[in-house]
Design an enzyme around this catalytic site. Sequence first.
Site: not given
Length: 408
Positions: A68, A122, A194, A219
């Site tokens: 993890r 967003y 962002d 993206k």
Amino acid sequence: MAGAEDDNHSLATRLVTSGRRAEWTGTPRQPGAVVNPPVWRASTHLYPDSAALKAGKPNEDGHFYYGRRGSPTQWALADALTALEPGAAGTVLYPSGVAAIAGALLSVLRPGDVLLMTDNAYEPSRTMGRGLLKDMGIETRWFDPLDPGAFEAAICERTRAVLLESPGSLTLEVQDVPDLATRAHARGLVVVLDNTWAGPLGFAALERGADITVMSLTKHAGGHSDVMMGSASAGADFHAKLRRTAQALGQVVSPDDASLVLRGLRTMGVRLERETASARALAEWLESRPEVARVLCPMLPGSPGHDLWRRDFTGGCGLFSLVLRGKDDAARNAFIDALSLFGIGYSWGGFESLVTPIDPAALRSASPWPLPGMDSADRFGVRLSIGLEDPADLRADLERGLAAWAAA
């Protein structure tokens, strides 16, 4: 974890060289050395003896502990991203861009706090403010992205953080991030940005005032529309907060996905150059078309925040929006459906061009839509993500779309 030698290289070179430590790939002249860090799949990392197990390892990338906490594949990607962000001490990876935004906000907000969020954010960020954060006792207030006075007026004694997005991913306003960050820091607020549109190649977020910079790696970094991932980079103090929160939530990305994003990262620079050039040319052409009421592209003079883009940005990308002149939703659908090279689908930043309808009015809380100076009838928007196709072919495709709009 980025190597000290990376500091002397340009960002274009760091895209190629960072995240390729010798302990993960071998030295260049070593037999069997590889270019890319291997995909290292492991949930369990073994210790040589019980004493080593008891001693444990430092909780940082580069030290094996448990799957993890990652392995060389994930560490290499985080290392590469950190090398691209001047001022970053480390990067945390998340299974999506939305998870990165949530991870960043949850690392700095507590019940009773107030978050200020730019009104052009967003849509999933807005949903987070109205849902997850509200359920946790955190209040979200929205402010006009182009009005610093409105931003200051929204701050209260409970405000702890601000979420900026510049440019906004639908209406593409550019905010004065350095100015807003200065105002925020004067009031003790944490600035989360962002930065997916420009990324570190186009906007040095931490150098310009952000405390935490978030990207959807789905993206541009992934670049091939086949992987979901997000990241948050920060200086030492905020990186520690990001890491603690991510580990408490059990956030982890798969090594296979990390390998895909790391592969995409190597060509991100050249892809962005091509997409940006094509987008600028198409945006300029669309601006001259009588069917188009407004082109929303930060790289064009007259777009909201263009002067700030020229001042603060070193690059762009292929994402921009346009507003069709009058008519109705049926005409907009005719435009979209007539396109053949533009896929109809969400996301952006891949090698292929995409188109989606946008209706910003439904998402505004503190700023107007249509924008001042626009006719109230001109409200049917379209967002274009320009890919790597020949721009002449894309222009011809858009011609067909505009003809269908005119005939509707």
